[in-house]
Design a protein around this motif. Structure first.
Motif, PDB file in Angstrom:
ATOM      1  N   ALA A 345     -87.946 -68.960 -35.723  1.00 15.80           N
ATOM      2  CA  ALA A 345     -87.208 -67.688 -35.704  1.00 15.80           C
ATOM      3  C   ALA A 345     -85.701 -67.918 -35.655  1.00 15.80           C
ATOM      4  CB  ALA A 345     -87.640 -66.845 -34.510  1.00 15.80           C
ATOM      5  N   PHE A 346     -85.257 -69.023 -35.073  1.00 13.01           N
ATOM      6  CA  PHE A 346     -83.825 -69.302 -34.987  1.00 13.01           C
ATOM      7  C   PHE A 346     -83.198 -69.583 -36.348  1.00 13.01           C
ATOM      8  CE2 PHE A 346     -84.910 -69.997 -30.550  1.00 13.01           C
ATOM      9  CZ  PHE A 346     -83.790 -69.524 -29.875  1.00 13.01           C
ATOM     10  N   ALA A 347     -84.043 -69.814 -37.360  1.00 17.82           N
ATOM     11  CA  ALA A 347     -83.522 -70.083 -38.706  1.00 17.82           C
ATOM     12  C   ALA A 347     -83.280 -68.808 -39.503  1.00 17.82           C
ATOM     13  CB  ALA A 347     -84.484 -70.988 -39.468  1.00 17.82           C
ATOM     14  N   ARG A 348     -83.602 -67.656 -38.945  1.00 19.52           N
ATOM     15  CA  ARG A 348     -83.344 -66.390 -39.637  1.00 19.52           C
ATOM     16  C   ARG A 348     -81.844 -66.128 -39.687  1.00 19.52           C
ATOM     17  NH1 ARG A 348     -87.665 -62.850 -36.131  1.00 19.52           N
ATOM     18  NH2 ARG A 348     -89.576 -63.978 -36.762  1.00 19.52           N
ATOM     19  N   ARG A 349     -81.383 -65.738 -40.847  1.00 19.82           N
ATOM     20  CA  ARG A 349     -79.951 -65.498 -40.997  1.00 19.82           C
ATOM     21  C   ARG A 349     -79.713 -64.310 -41.910  1.00 19.82           C
ATOM     22  NH1 ARG A 349     -75.608 -70.139 -42.672  1.00 19.82           N
ATOM     23  NH2 ARG A 349     -76.677 -70.082 -44.677  1.00 19.82           N
ATOM     24  N   ARG A 350     -78.801 -63.453 -41.505  1.00 19.97           N
ATOM     25  CA  ARG A 350     -78.377 -62.312 -42.325  1.00 19.97           C
ATOM     26  C   ARG A 350     -76.862 -62.257 -42.340  1.00 19.97           C
ATOM     27  NH1 ARG A 350     -80.583 -56.753 -40.543  1.00 19.97           N
ATOM     28  NH2 ARG A 350     -79.498 -56.220 -42.465  1.00 19.97           N
ATOM     29  N   ARG A 351     -76.318 -61.977 -43.511  1.00 18.03           N
ATOM     30  CA  ARG A 351     -74.861 -61.846 -43.670  1.00 18.03           C
ATOM     31  C   ARG A 351     -74.127 -63.087 -43.192  1.00 18.03           C
ATOM     32  NH1 ARG A 351     -74.372 -55.599 -41.414  1.00 18.03           N
ATOM     33  NH2 ARG A 351     -75.426 -54.597 -43.173  1.00 18.03           N
ATOM     34  N   GLY A 352     -74.758 -64.244 -43.370  1.00 13.29           N
ATOM     35  CA  GLY A 352     -74.138 -65.501 -43.010  1.00 13.29           C
ATOM     36  C   GLY A 352     -74.247 -65.873 -41.551  1.00 13.29           C
ATOM     37  N   VAL A 353     -74.905 -65.036 -40.728  1.00 14.43           N
ATOM     38  CA  VAL A 353     -74.997 -65.264 -39.282  1.00 14.43           C
ATOM     39  C   VAL A 353     -76.459 -65.428 -38.880  1.00 14.43           C
ATOM     40  CG1 VAL A 353     -74.589 -64.258 -36.998  1.00 14.43           C
ATOM     41  CG2 VAL A 353     -72.900 -63.965 -38.817  1.00 14.43           C
ATOM     42  N   PRO A 354     -76.796 -66.442 -38.074  1.00 17.96           N
ATOM     43  CA  PRO A 354     -78.159 -66.575 -37.541  1.00 17.96           C
ATOM     44  C   PRO A 354     -78.409 -65.487 -36.493  1.00 17.96           C
ATOM     45  CG  PRO A 354     -76.979 -68.667 -37.451  1.00 17.96           C
ATOM     46  CD  PRO A 354     -75.962 -67.590 -37.701  1.00 17.96           C
ATOM     47  N   THR A 355     -78.865 -64.340 -36.940  1.00 13.38           N
ATOM     48  CA  THR A 355     -78.923 -63.145 -36.086  1.00 13.38           C
ATOM     49  C   THR A 355     -79.894 -63.304 -34.920  1.00 13.38           C
ATOM     50  OG1 THR A 355     -80.454 -62.225 -37.724  1.00 13.38           O
ATOM     51  CG2 THR A 355     -78.164 -61.512 -37.833  1.00 13.38           C
ATOM     52  N   PHE A 356     -81.031 -63.963 -35.150  1.00 10.60           N
ATOM     53  CA  PHE A 356     -81.981 -64.132 -34.053  1.00 10.60           C
ATOM     54  C   PHE A 356     -81.358 -64.979 -32.941  1.00 10.60           C
ATOM     55  CE2 PHE A 356     -85.398 -66.339 -31.806  1.00 10.60           C
ATOM     56  CZ  PHE A 356     -86.228 -65.280 -31.471  1.00 10.60           C
ATOM     57  N   GLY A 357     -80.678 -66.050 -33.326  1.00 13.51           N
ATOM     58  CA  GLY A 357     -80.027 -66.899 -32.333  1.00 13.51           C
ATOM     59  C   GLY A 357     -78.959 -66.158 -31.558  1.00 13.51           C
ATOM     60  N   VAL A 358     -78.172 -65.327 -32.255  1.00 15.21           N
ATOM     61  CA  VAL A 358     -77.158 -64.517 -31.575  1.00 15.21           C
ATOM     62  C   VAL A 358     -77.823 -63.580 -30.581  1.00 15.21           C
ATOM     63  CG1 VAL A 358     -75.449 -62.678 -31.881  1.00 15.21           C
ATOM     64  CG2 VAL A 358     -75.443 -64.659 -33.416  1.00 15.21           C
ATOM     65  N   GLY A 359     -78.929 -62.937 -31.011  1.00 17.95           N
ATOM     66  CA  GLY A 359     -79.623 -61.987 -30.137  1.00 17.95           C
ATOM     67  C   GLY A 359     -80.175 -62.652 -28.887  1.00 17.95           C
ATOM     68  N   VAL A 360     -80.844 -63.787 -29.060  1.00 19.70           N
ATOM     69  CA  VAL A 360     -81.418 -64.496 -27.907  1.00 19.70           C
ATOM     70  C   VAL A 360     -80.322 -64.947 -26.953  1.00 19.70           C
ATOM     71  CG1 VAL A 360     -82.651 -66.584 -27.197  1.00 19.70           C
ATOM     72  CG2 VAL A 360     -83.486 -65.239 -29.126  1.00 19.70           C
ATOM     73  N   THR A 361     -79.247 -65.469 -27.518  1.00 17.16           N
ATOM     74  CA  THR A 361     -78.149 -65.964 -26.693  1.00 17.16           C
ATOM     75  C   THR A 361     -77.513 -64.856 -25.870  1.00 17.16           C
ATOM     76  OG1 THR A 361     -77.652 -67.781 -28.200  1.00 17.16           O
ATOM     77  CG2 THR A 361     -75.881 -67.042 -26.753  1.00 17.16           C
ATOM     78  N   VAL A 362     -77.225 -63.711 -26.495  1.00 11.61           N
ATOM     79  CA  VAL A 362     -76.556 -62.638 -25.769  1.00 11.61           C
ATOM     80  C   VAL A 362     -77.498 -62.026 -24.731  1.00 11.61           C
ATOM     81  CG1 VAL A 362     -77.128 -60.725 -27.332  1.00 11.61           C
ATOM     82  CG2 VAL A 362     -74.985 -60.678 -26.055  1.00 11.61           C
TER      83      VAL A 362
END
Length: 471
Positions: A345-362
């Motif tokens: 799931a961490f490899a999902r990326r939209r608009r140049g940003v790994p969105t799943f990783g950003v979500g989990v981190t925040v």
């Protein structure tokens, strides 16, 4: 980079001159730009702003007072540390020139030493980013309180800290185009007041304010080491462009340039800012100061508005820091996930940003923030922050070790023979700097940090088993 789903032996990087080009990259090994008008690759100015913005956080506003008890000998420590940080920046530039993919230290450690070393670099760096984001947001609330009273009630302060984390996250969800824009604007806004003090303070400089060269007891070397221990982590973030190499235009050229320029620029701001504060605020007052830059502004221009102005500058600085670190927090897990070392799931990326990783981190950073305010005691929270001072150094040490490995291994296709001696000296200085960072973290931080790394070993075991079963 090896194809996800396979487990290359640790010797694969030694025996194979060039790794196969993975899907989603150009023939040169550079990651292809993401389509869409919201995704935009970072040019040299934005990449440089990312490095400077992530290095210069809120700590600079207290640094002069922190090192003042040691006297102006602390400026010598600054100089020594700057040399080490620039050497590390040069190493990252050389490594990115060889392998310009997103992930930075993770990519370099895995290419040289195999999956396990790469995973440790990614795991340690990921822990560093989300714990640091929580700490940065809590610290930013202290500056916000000068402008808007929020600390009177802990849940009001908690909501403010959460807002300071989620606003940069929303910029990241919007795409790399907006991440870059926020980073450039925040870097410019933070540099204006800092340069005002750093350069303007030289015109108000009074040598009588400097105090003694060596204010404390003991030897001069001991004073340099003691003040350096307080300054060591001022340069964390030097790896920012390398971690985001896949989003940088012409990364083989620009990652190294942005890293060195950003690190050097941050060093100049640190050195000139500290020197100017030393020369505008009397030493006896500076030692007791809780807002040295505010005192410097008030001494330069009179009045008492310095506190408000510096609080605003610090808030902008830390928000920009959060914006950049939020992106980095997702980039390394993204690179590891593409190789099967992190959940897919961490490899999902939209608009140049790994969105799943950003979500989990925040989300993780938010939970840690809520815990900090709910517990009413910052004891455990403070321990976690100290842990990041160690975990941040693990990727640095592995990356410099990877550079030394390439230089010593004798592969002509990976080493510039004309620069062998120079690269060897630079890598040795960077390695010494990385070890110094580990020593500066302190026994407690190293002890706790090793426990976090051992927890990662268990995660690696699960991920390796799943890949083996899938194969």
């Amino acid at each position: 980079m090896h194809v996800p789903g396979t487990v290359p032996p640790a010797t694969a990087a030694r025996e194979t001159p060039a790794a196969p080009v993975p899907a989603g990259t150009t023939p040169a090994g550079e990651e292809a730009p993401s389509p869409g008008r919201h995704a935009r690759r970072f040019g040299l100015p934005v990449a440089t702003a990312l490095v400077m913005g992530n290095i210069i956080g809120g700590g600079i506003f207290l640094l002069p007072a922190s090192v003042a008890p040691y006297g102006t000998v602390s400026l010598v420590a600054f100089g020594v540390l700057t040399a080490g940080a620039v050497a590390l920046a040069l190493v990252f530039g050389r490594l990115a020139e060889r392998d310009p993919r997103t992930g930075g230290p993770y990519v370099y450690a895995r290419a040289a030493f195999g999956d396990f070393a790469g995973f440790l670099a990614a795991w340690a760096y990921w822990i560093t980013t989300w714990v640091s984001n929580a700490a940065l947001a809590v610290a930013a609330v202290g500056y916000l309180d000068v402008l808007i009273p929020v600390n009177g009630h802990r849940w009001t302060a908690c909501l403010a800290a959460l807002a300071l984390q989620w606003l940069p996250a929303l910029a990241n969800f919007a795409g790399t185009r907006y991440v870059g824009a926020v980073q450039v604007v925040s870097t410019v806004l933070k540099l204006v007041p800092l340069l005002l003090v750093a350069i303007g303070g030289l015109f108000f400089f009074d040598p009588r304010n400097l105090g003694p060269f060596h204010a404390g007891g003991g030897s001069t070397v001991g004073a340099v080491s003691a003040s350096a221990a307080l300054l060591l982590f001022s340069y964390l973030g030097v790896e920012s462009a390398a971690v985001s190499a896949g989003e940088v235009e012409n990364p083989r050229r620009n990652v190294g340039r942005a890293t060195v320029m950003g690190t050097t620029g941050a060093a100049l701001v640190y050195l000139l800012g500290t020197l100017s504060v030393f020369g505008t605020v009397a030493h006896s007052r500076l030692v007791e100061s809780g807002a040295p830059f505010s005192d410097a502004v008030n001494a330069m221009f009179g009045g008492s508005w310095g506190g408000w102005a510096v609080a605003l500058a610090a808030l902008v600085s830390m928000t920009g820091c959060l914006n950049g670190w939020t992106l980095l927090s997702a980039q390394t897990p993204y690179a590891a996930a593409r190789d099967g070392l992190f959940p897919a799931a961490f490899a999902r990326r939209r608009r140049g940003v790994p969105t799943f990783g950003v979500g989990v981190t925040v989300v993780l950073a938010s939970l840690l923030t809520v815990y900090n305010y709910a517990s009413g005691s910052a004891g455990v929270f403070r321990v976690l922050v100290l842990v990041t001072t160690f975990t941040a150094t693990v990727p640095y040490l592995l990356a410099t070790a990877a550079q030394i490995f390439h230089l010593v291994s004798g592969h002509r296709d990976r080493v510039d023979r004309g620069r062998l001696v120079r690269d060897g000296v630079v890598a040795s200085v960077a390695a010494a700097f990385s070890l110094w960072l580990v020593a500066g973290a302190g026994y407690a931080a190293v002890y706790q940090g090793v426990l976090f790394l051992f927890a990662g070993v268990l995660v690696y075991a699960v991920m390796a088993a799943r890949r083996s079963r899938a194969a």
